[in-house]
Design an enzyme around this catalytic site. Structure first.
Site: not given
Ligand code: CP3
Length: 356
Positions: A37, A41, A50, A86, A161
């Site tokens: 990550r 953000r 974004r 994602d 999910y």
């Molecule tokens: O920098 C990176 O790691 C690259 C991108 C990446 C994202 N999601 C972008 C993202 C990666 C590798 C993921 C994988 C992902 N997505 C996982 C596995 C990794 C982990 O954290 O355990 C999981 C469980 C998800 C599912 C998911 N997507 C969640 C739980 C969330 C967070 C929701 C929130 O708003 O708190 C997301 C959204 C997400 N994926 C964001 C990003 C940058 C946040 C989106 C935003 O900017 O609002």
């Protein structure tokens, strides 16, 4: 199948990078470090870019996904980019009604709970992956000698999910399904394995030099259930890209009991969360695997001296393993001060690597 001759791992751009060298068990010139990550953000430039664009839509706009992937590499000088996308993008590409709700996570219009629900899951066409291929190609054209890491969600975490329809704490839905309707569970896990395998393969073929399978929620499973109901599907996801010859990382949280089983699913590198010291993880793995991790994300907010001491202890534990790529034990918290991450990269790079 192998990668094309113009792939960064084949044409010499990334094969000698510190990240790939360490993933392959060699001796890097400097300690490689990147952050799960790292895009997202915590970066003001991400929040600006974004603005007004939905999360999943931003993943499917190649120029935007590529730019977001590059932002943390430029800012922090990390040793790898991780592709901005994602784990639920394959669902979206297949036509499943899924969205990412800010501050919540993935939410499905209709949860997948019965044999009939699984049977009617759509399959995506190969062409649906084109925006992913395009974003990867744009990204590696800019990255030069810095490797891009591709990724996918492991079948259990993706299916969790799908069954719950939203994030959950203990993943009771999928864990119940394994035991109450094992055939339905297996069909769902197979669907997710195929979708994630194709998603990861598209990224690797288009230019990613390594792959990481995220089984973030596998820690909610007993070892027995992991082996009986999950490991086979994760093995199939990794097997879908094994022939390409890129290093493969397998990561989950709370997986101290599962590490050998996760390695046996076909990983070259095991990702370790912050709960287990790296030398203990190494002992449980029999001293044979390269490890990735495991700075506690909570300490990013601590006074620098506290964080530095913790980081140095992680590096020392990593030196007692067959190989180490520095990372966090889970993702960067969104409210992290990005300057702390830049300073952390400088610290890790300033400590000479262990002789290997
Ligand atoms: O920098 C990176 O790691 C690259 C991108 C990446 C994202 N999601 C972008 C993202 C990666 C590798 C993921 C994988 C992902 N997505 C996982 C596995 C990794 C982990 O954290 O355990 C999981 C469980 C998800 C599912 C998911 N997507 C969640 C739980 C969330 C967070 C929701 C929130 O708003 O708190 C997301 C959204 C997400 N994926 C964001 C990003 C940058 C946040 C989106 C935003 O900017 O609002």
């Amino acid at each position: 199948m192998t990668l094309s001759a113009s792939h960064p791992l084949m044409d010499g751009r990334t094969s000698a990078s510190d990240l790939i060298t360490a993933y392959r068990g060699g001796a890097p010139a400097r300690r490689p470090v990147w952050f799960m990550r790292q895009a997202g953000r915590s970066l003001p430039e991400y929040r600006t870019l974004r603005e007004g664009t939905n999360m999943l839509e931003s993943c499917l706009r190649p120029e935007m996904a590529s730019e977001i992937t590059l932002q943390p590499v430029r800012r922090h000088g990390v040793d790898a980019a991780i592709f901005f996308s994602d784990i639920v993008i394959p669902l979206k590409l297949a036509g499943v009604d899924v969205d990412i709700v800010p501050g919540v996570g993935p939410v499905l219009g209709e949860p997948v709970r019965t044999a009939a629900d699984v049977a009617k899951l759509p399959r995506f066409t190969d062409a649906a992956l084109d925006p992913i291929r395009e974003a990867v190609a744009l990204t590696v054209a800019e990255l030069g000698t810095t490797p891009l890491i591709g990724f996918a969600g492991a079948p259990f975490t993706v299916a969790a999910y799908m069954v719950e329809g939203k994030p959950s704490r203990d993943h009771l839905g999928p864990r119940r399904m394994m035991h109450t309707e094992p055939d339905t569970w297996r069909a769902l896990a197979d669907w997710a394995a195929e979708a994630s395998g194709a998603f990861l393969r598209a990224q690797l073929e288009a230019g990613a030099s390594a792959g990481q399978l995220f089984d973030s929620w596998a820690g909610s499973l007993s070892l027995a259930d992991y082996q009986r109901f999950v490991a086979g599907a994760s093995t199939r996801t990794l097997a879908a890209v094994k022939d390409l010859g890129t290093p493969l990382v397998h990561f989950g949280t709370g997986t101290g009991e599962l590490l050998p089983a996760m390695r046996d699913a076909g990983a070259d590198v095991v990702g370790v969360d912050y709960r287990l010291p790296l030398d203990e993880a190494n002992r449980r793995l029999g001293g044979t695997s390269v490890l990735q991790g495991n700075i506690d994300p909570a300490l990013l907010a601590a006074p620098w001296e506290v964080l530095e001491e913790h980081v140095r202890s992680v590096l020392a534990a990593g030196d007692r393993t067959p190989g180490h790529v520095v990372n966090l034990g889970h993702g960067v918290p969104p409210d992290t001060d990005p300057e702390v991450l830049t300073r952390l990269v400088e610290l890790v790079h300033s400590v000479p690597p262990a002789a290997r």
